[in-house]
Motif scaffolding. Sequence first.
Motif: not given
Length: 591
Positions: A44-49, A54-56, A81-83, A154-159
């Motif tokens: 979980v931590q690796r995916q969040a990092n 990528r978010l920046g 971006l959603n690939r 703002e830019l949002r991304v979700a996992m």
Amino acid sequence: MIMVASHLKIGLSRKIVAYHLLFSLLAVCWLAAALVLTSHSLLVQRQANYLLARLGRAAAAVEMHYVRHGGDGLEAVLRDLNRDAYTLYWAVVGLDGKYLAHTDVALQAKNADEPAGVRSQRADAASVAYTNAHGQAIQEFRVALAAGSQSLGELRVAMEEPSLAATVRAALPYIPLVVLAPAGLIGLGAVTVGRLSRPMTALEDQLRVFAQVPLGDLLETSALPVRDVVSLGWNRIVDELDHLRKHAAGAQIGDRLADAEHQRREAQFEQILQRLSDGIAVTDAEGRVAFANRAINALLGEQEGADLLEGIQLDQRLLESAASPADCELLAASSLQRSAVAEVVQKGSDADRTLRVARIPLGTDGRQGHIWTLRDVTQQKLAEQSRDHFIDTATHELRTPLANIKAYAETLASAEYIDVELQKEFCNIINSEVTRLARFIDDLLSISSMEAGALTIERLKVDTQRLFSEVLSKVETLMQQKQIDFQVELPPKMPEMHLDKDKLVAVLVNVLGNAAKYTPVGGRVSLKVKAEEGRLRASVEDTGFGIAAEELPKVFDKFFRSDDPRVQAEVGTGLGLSRAREVVRMHGGEL
């Protein structure tokens, strides 16, 4: 492992080996579970990092596109971006709170709802962890968009946070290494522990066999292979035992065997005395109890333990429980030097009981103490009283009709002339007395059969309507002679039952006959019969003399008749109800 092995050398058994293996396996399972949980957290931590990194870059790309082309074409940028497989969606939210662009085209230009969840701040990005309507665990990251000094939104991304199953799949390549290495160590430890525990196991087997050998029998000992200090010490014990067996003096062995046999016999005698139904006690010269078995405690009302009487004065204890202490010559001090037997009536809360007490002096004058035996002879006394009562009753019942028969027969034989009618009257009286004797003998035979267990019933299919008709015809004459109001209530339809018709007719006639016999002239007797689920309930009531409360428990006793003069005035043997109850009981009923 080395420390455990050295510690187990002191005292080890198969149970300890089993516990060692069990705890080791539990430790391996705990380690595997910890690996899975740790892997899950790291995944979980690796995916969040990864998404934060990528978010920046994605925010810079969106700002550049917005400066050059405005809001046109933002959807294409978000689709590029959603690939990644990690992301659920990308979205750009304007200052007015609406989606300027979204990977889900249906949400464009719609209000961006704020989910309810846990918010936190990571570097320049904010995050919201929540659960959506489909039950998925979502983590959304947000970063502000700006063109120079102008804020764009703002830019949002979700996992979707990975499931535990996904973590298990990710950790599968590492689990064999984590499990097999400790398992190998456990196996090596088990082999080592087994080798160390082998002498102790052999020693335990020999001790278990020794525990089953009867006391006094020789013990067969054998040496153990020398592996450690324990086996060496055991072999020294075996050598010492062999040495003692070979070189011990015969006299000493004989004395020991004699002592052991004497102790065994004493224990055996005490067990026999404790199991006797008669009370046994031994008193010293002062009359104090030195030994008392369980039976004497029970006879004297001490129910808690076998040693309650020890140390007390037995003669005083007997005097306390005697109904008439002054009449108990056995307990007098003047008779202590000789053997004596007496009966002591013991007071009781429910009823008195009779104890036969025997006292035998130890020695010639009783100065060494006495042996006491107590026996409960209450039932024997009651049997003797019943026998005496039976003899008295039987004598009376036989003497009266025989005297009448003899008197009338002598009159007929000695008189020269007797009127024919008077002769008939005398013959009728003789016949009546003979019938009375025959009935009494039949009752005696029935009672004897009951006591010997030889009384039987012969069940046949019987119409109960006809059975009660026969009963009523037999008692109707007696009711009419005493002008009794005889009331009968029978159900309109009575069942057929398997019964011994003759014996049940006799029972009902006996009960109704008693009601009529002991009801004054002009009284009332009622018979009510009910059919209840395949059973018959017959109730008889009368306005007769009644039965005293203290005599109710005795009405079924053989030969019992009330002391009421009105009852004594009627002819009877006291056997009818006893026989009637037995017949009803053999039919499965109750009187």
